[in-house]
Design an enzyme around this catalytic site. Structure first.
Site, PDB file in Angstrom:
ATOM      1  N   HIS A 133      -3.340   4.473   4.845  1.00  8.89           N
ATOM      2  CA  HIS A 133      -4.491   3.563   4.910  1.00  8.89           C
ATOM      3  C   HIS A 133      -5.750   4.256   4.371  1.00  8.89           C
ATOM      4  O   HIS A 133      -6.462   3.731   3.526  1.00  8.89           O
ATOM      5  CB  HIS A 133      -4.695   3.103   6.355  1.00  8.89           C
ATOM      6  CG  HIS A 133      -5.962   2.342   6.560  1.00  8.89           C
ATOM      7  ND1 HIS A 133      -6.133   1.055   6.095  1.00  8.89           N
ATOM      8  CD2 HIS A 133      -7.131   2.694   7.149  1.00  8.89           C
ATOM      9  CE1 HIS A 133      -7.359   0.650   6.405  1.00  8.89           C
ATOM     10  NE2 HIS A 133      -7.974   1.625   7.031  1.00  8.89           N
ATOM     11  N   ARG A 139       0.870  -1.187   0.000  1.00 10.05           N
ATOM     12  CA  ARG A 139       0.000   0.000   0.000  1.00 10.05           C
ATOM     13  C   ARG A 139       0.903   1.233   0.000  1.00 10.05           C
ATOM     14  O   ARG A 139       1.489   1.561   1.037  1.00 10.05           O
ATOM     15  CB  ARG A 139      -0.870  -0.051   1.265  1.00 10.05           C
ATOM     16  CG  ARG A 139      -2.035   0.890   1.270  1.00 10.05           C
ATOM     17  CD  ARG A 139      -2.589   1.038   2.680  1.00 10.05           C
ATOM     18  NE  ARG A 139      -1.697   1.843   3.491  1.00 10.05           N
ATOM     19  CZ  ARG A 139      -1.446   1.641   4.788  1.00 10.05           C
ATOM     20  NH1 ARG A 139      -2.009   0.673   5.434  1.00 10.05           N
ATOM     21  NH2 ARG A 139      -0.613   2.445   5.432  1.00 10.05           N
ATOM     22  N   TYR A 174       4.518   4.925  11.508  1.00 11.83           N
ATOM     23  CA  TYR A 174       4.790   3.504  11.765  1.00 11.83           C
ATOM     24  C   TYR A 174       5.629   2.814  10.703  1.00 11.83           C
ATOM     25  O   TYR A 174       5.877   1.624  10.796  1.00 11.83           O
ATOM     26  CB  TYR A 174       3.471   2.737  11.980  1.00 11.83           C
ATOM     27  CG  TYR A 174       2.465   2.882  10.861  1.00 11.83           C
ATOM     28  CD1 TYR A 174       2.530   2.090   9.722  1.00 11.83           C
ATOM     29  CD2 TYR A 174       1.434   3.825  10.942  1.00 11.83           C
ATOM     30  CE1 TYR A 174       1.610   2.224   8.694  1.00 11.83           C
ATOM     31  CE2 TYR A 174       0.505   3.977   9.926  1.00 11.83           C
ATOM     32  CZ  TYR A 174       0.598   3.169   8.806  1.00 11.83           C
ATOM     33  OH  TYR A 174      -0.319   3.310   7.794  1.00 11.83           O
TER      34      TYR A 174
END
Ligand SMILES: Cc1ncc(C[n+]2csc(CCOP(=O)(O)OP(=O)(O)O)c2C)c(N)n1
Length: 356
Positions: free
Chosen positions: A263, A259, A272
């Site tokens: 998100h 990805r 992260y």
């Protein structure tokens, strides 16, 4: 046809690839799809990427409430649709807008959901696509039940359930796969392992060597495929669909991808993960590798439709829409329940006071 001994159900050690990152054909155990199919896949991926970028831009401008982008996952979005027949059914997650676009749906029909106008603004029967599912993995159960229903009615429809890597931890996913394998339903489980479930990396999600390994435990083939190689994705989905249609049961496909964006627009991936990780995945880009292959073997098509669809998307998302809040209560039950009627009446009364 595979038999049911465990070794034959296990995936290959490395993901199946037919075109490597440099766009060179490699031996992957499947036939490379023909040039017309690859040209179509290229066109569709260029359109999908332009669309993903446009929708994210519109989200930043406040035209949509939320948007989970599939930027970088175009090979999975497009290859999964092109590997099926038009009459087969898709059971998408919230990240599958590009798959629906590839099916031919209008941007207005897809995006009404993300703008909050309507829950499902398209006719599932017209497009053979169930609603974009936000509750993780629920669509996998629907895909299995639907395939079983079709079989009982004498139809050989194949259903394809999209899942994220994180969603494979859900009980619903396990139940759906177990039911599908036991009943041999005509279902393809297409897991886009994009490495993260929001901020949770796959290593915190499973001890399995791979997601595809789980197929063997359930009694169905597990296939691991390079999710940035659209040629390989088309080939493995086609084979899985053919097996399903021939009554040979379900397949679990794990498409390894990444990805590239957040998100959703409300997520900040820099909290992260390192940007170097995304940069490394950009080297595996699905569109560039197919472009290299097409250039080395002939013409690379122009794709003017990509800009046309981006323009159309801007136009429809800048339209002002009027929605009736009371529609929220329609299409839930054939016979509305008393509690729902009460809530509807309460909302109607409140709206009336505002209008007064
Ligand atoms: C049943 C359920 N639990 C939790 C959530 C909240 N949630 C939304 S997206 C998401 C991560 C899903 O990750 P993955 O399945 O890997 O798919 P991706 O978003 O990466 O495509 C979570 C936990 C949800 N929508 N549904």
């Amino acid at each position: 046809m595979r038999d049911n001994d465990v070794a034959s159900l296990l995936p290959s050690d490395s993901p199946i690839q037919l075109l490597n990152a440099a766009g060179e054909p490699v031996e992957g155990g499947y036939e490379l799809p023909d040039r017309d199919t690859l040209v179509e896949a290229y066109r569709r991926m260029v359109i999908a990427r332009r669309w993903e970028a446009q929708v994210t831009a519109l989200t930043r401008q406040g035209r949509l409430a939320t948007y989970p982008s599939a930027y970088g996952q175009e090979a999975g979005e497009v290859g999964s649709v092109l590997g099926l027949e038009d009459r087969d059914w898709l059971f998408p997650t919230y990240r599958e807008s590009s798959a629906l676009l590839t099916r031919g749906m209008h941007p207005r029909e897809i995006l009404a959901f993300f703008r909050g106008d309507w829950h499902v603004a398209y006719d599932p029967y017209e497009w053979r696509a169930s609603s974009l599912s936000t509750p993780l993995a629920t669509q996998s159960l629907h895909a299995v039940g639907f395939a079983h229903g079709e079989h009982l009615q004498g139809r050989d429809t194949v259903t394809l359930a999209y899942l994220g890597d994180g969603s494979t931890s859900e009980g619903d996913a396990h139940e759906a796969m177990n039911f599908a394998a036991t009943w041999q339903t005509a279902t393809v489980f297409f897991v886009q392992n994009n490495q993260y479930a929001i901020s949770v990396p796959l290593k915190h999600q499973t001890r399995s060597r791979s997601i595809a390994d789980r197929g063997a435990g359930l009694g169905m083939p597990g296939i691991s495929v390079d999710g940035n190689d659209v040629a390989a994705v088309i080939a493995v989905v086609r084979e899985a669909a053919e097996r399903a249609r021939a009554g040979q049961g379900p397949t679990l496909i794990e498409a390894r991808t990444y990805r590239l964006e957040a998100h959703t627009n409300s997520d900040d991936p820099s909290r992260y993960r390192e940007s170097a990780e995304a940069d490394a995945w950009r080297e595996q880009d699905a569109i560039e590798r197919l472009e290299r292959y097409l250039a080395a073997t002939g013409e690379v098509p122009e794709v003017p439709e990509a800009e046309e669809i981006a323009q159309l998307t801007r136009d429809v998302m800048n339209e002002d829409v009027t929605v009736d809040p009371l529609e929220l209560f329609e299409h839930v039950y054939a016979e509305p329940r008393a509690a729902l009627r009460e809530q509807r009446d309460a909302l109607a009364a409140e709206l009336a006071t505002r209008e007064a």
